[in-house]
Design a protein around this motif. Structure first.
Motif, short mmCIF file in Angstrom:
data_model
loop_
_atom_site.label_atom_id
_atom_site.label_comp_id
_atom_site.label_asym_id
_atom_site.label_seq_id
_atom_site.Cartn_x
_atom_site.Cartn_y
_atom_site.Cartn_z
N UNK A 23 -9.92 0.84 8.78
CA UNK A 23 -8.88 -0.17 8.61
C UNK A 23 -8.18 0.01 7.28
N UNK A 24 -8.93 0.52 6.28
CA UNK A 24 -8.37 0.72 4.94
C UNK A 24 -8.83 2.07 4.39
N UNK A 25 -7.90 2.78 3.76
CA UNK A 25 -8.20 4.05 3.09
C UNK A 25 -8.19 3.83 1.59
N UNK A 26 -9.18 4.40 0.91
CA UNK A 26 -9.25 4.38 -0.55
C UNK A 26 -9.30 5.83 -1.01
N UNK A 60 -15.23 -0.94 6.87
CA UNK A 60 -13.97 -0.47 7.43
C UNK A 60 -13.15 0.37 6.46
N UNK A 61 -13.68 0.54 5.23
CA UNK A 61 -13.00 1.35 4.22
C UNK A 61 -13.51 2.78 4.29
N UNK A 62 -12.59 3.72 4.28
CA UNK A 62 -12.96 5.14 4.22
C UNK A 62 -12.52 5.67 2.87
N UNK A 84 -4.91 5.47 -4.46
CA UNK A 84 -4.18 4.76 -3.41
C UNK A 84 -5.15 3.93 -2.59
N UNK A 85 -4.68 2.77 -2.16
CA UNK A 85 -5.40 1.98 -1.16
C UNK A 85 -4.38 1.59 -0.10
N UNK A 86 -4.75 1.76 1.17
CA UNK A 86 -3.82 1.46 2.26
C UNK A 86 -4.55 0.75 3.38
#
Length: 313
Positions: A23-26, A60-62, A84-86
């Motif tokens: 759900x979220x990319x870090x 849910x964060x990768x 970045x966080x998306x």
């Protein structure tokens, strides 16, 4: 000796419904070489990498490392790193950016909140702000994880960079080595497989305009694999390519068959039947695999638009 990506392409294995789920990319910039498990086998402090891995579990964060295309020498001195966080859930998505000299500051992030779409800790811990530049493309190039990612991904990243395409980065791992080159495009979170430069240029141009390019698309990372395949099928069936308007409302069933409801922001609904098949004949799922496998594939069986329910009188 055949590479896993060569075999997958020759067998025409479908790419739809194969994107990594997040759900979220870090994404943290880390120059220098990357090992198999880059968060703990690069020049990043392995204690920081282990802590980030543990904190991200189940949120849910990768978390992944990124670097600029080109030579990968590490200057060995503290450098300003891009972060970045998306959040990629349609209708609630955002892309924020920050810089830091100290990766340990990422340990102050609330990853559970980030995974749920709350960006406040990104601002508090890192001074993060909404990303003001154009869309970003992350090309998987970690040859230590799978040689296809280096042999196919690095030339793609270099070609895009040489073409002066803005927003191109290398990334450690996007899953699905056999679909190399694999690319993640932000802010919307759609992944691409067997990517070529013209496809990624078009995907970036589309993202700038708020469109999703479905050619070579593996799916949106916000959804599980049946939902990824269903959403792409609805896009093609309905001719709806605008980003952020389609959502996976509900997924019923379990392997090998799901009924996925895809909703449009305008109220329309579709019921999509997705079946799980096995990719035959057996093939290497990665270049390092010692045995052949039959990876699961998502097959869209039917797409049916639902009639709107009449309001109760």
């Amino acid at each position: 000796m055949s590479r896993c990506a060569t075999v997958s392409r020759s067998l025409d294995e479908p790419v739809s419904g194969t994107a990594a789920t997040a759900t979220t990319w870090l994404l943290l910039e880390q120059p220098g070489p990357w090992g198999v498990k880059a968060l703990t086998s690069s020049h990043l402090d392995p204690a920081v990498g282990r802590a980030l891995e543990a904190a991200a579990e189940g949120t849910g964060v990768r978390v992944a490392l990124i670097r600029r295309p080109g030579r990968h020498a590490d200057p060995g001195r503290p450098a300003v790193r891009q972060v970045y966080a998306a959040h990629t859930v349609p209708g609630r998505g955002w892309l924020h950016s920050a810089t830091t000299r100290d990766p340990r500051r990422l340990l102050g992030l609330d990853l559970a909140a980030l995974g749920a779409g709350d960006h406040r800790s990104f601002g508090a811990a890192l001074g993060g702000r909404p990303h003001r530049g154009g869309p970003l493309a992350f090309v998987c190039t970690n040859g230590k994880r799978d040689r296809c990612c280096a042999l196919l991904g690095r030339p793609l990243a270099a070609e895009l960079s040489a073409s002066r395409v803005r927003g191109v980065w290398e990334v450690t791992h996007l899953g699905g080595h056999r679909f190399s080159p694999t690319v993640l495009v932000l802010p919307h979170g759609y992944a691409y497989g067997r990517a070529e430069a013209h496809t990624i240029k078009e995907a970036l141009h589309g993202a700038q305009e708020g469109r999703v390019v479905v050619e070579g698309c593996r799916g949106c990372s916000a959804w599980e694999r049946p939902g990824q395949a269903a959403e792409l099928a609805v896009r093609s069936a309905a001719g709806e390519y605008r980003a952020g308007l389609l959502s996976v409302v509900r997924t019923e069933g379990s392997a090998p068959r799901w009924e996925v409801t895809v909703g449009h922001a305008d109220g329309r609904r579709w019921r999509v039947t997705v079946g799980q098949g096995a990719s035959l004949p057996p093939r290497p799922e990665s270049c390092g695999a010692t045995a052949l496998g039959t990876p699961a594939r998502m097959d869209v069986v039917a797409v049916r638009e639902l009639r709107p329910t009449a309001p109760a009188s």
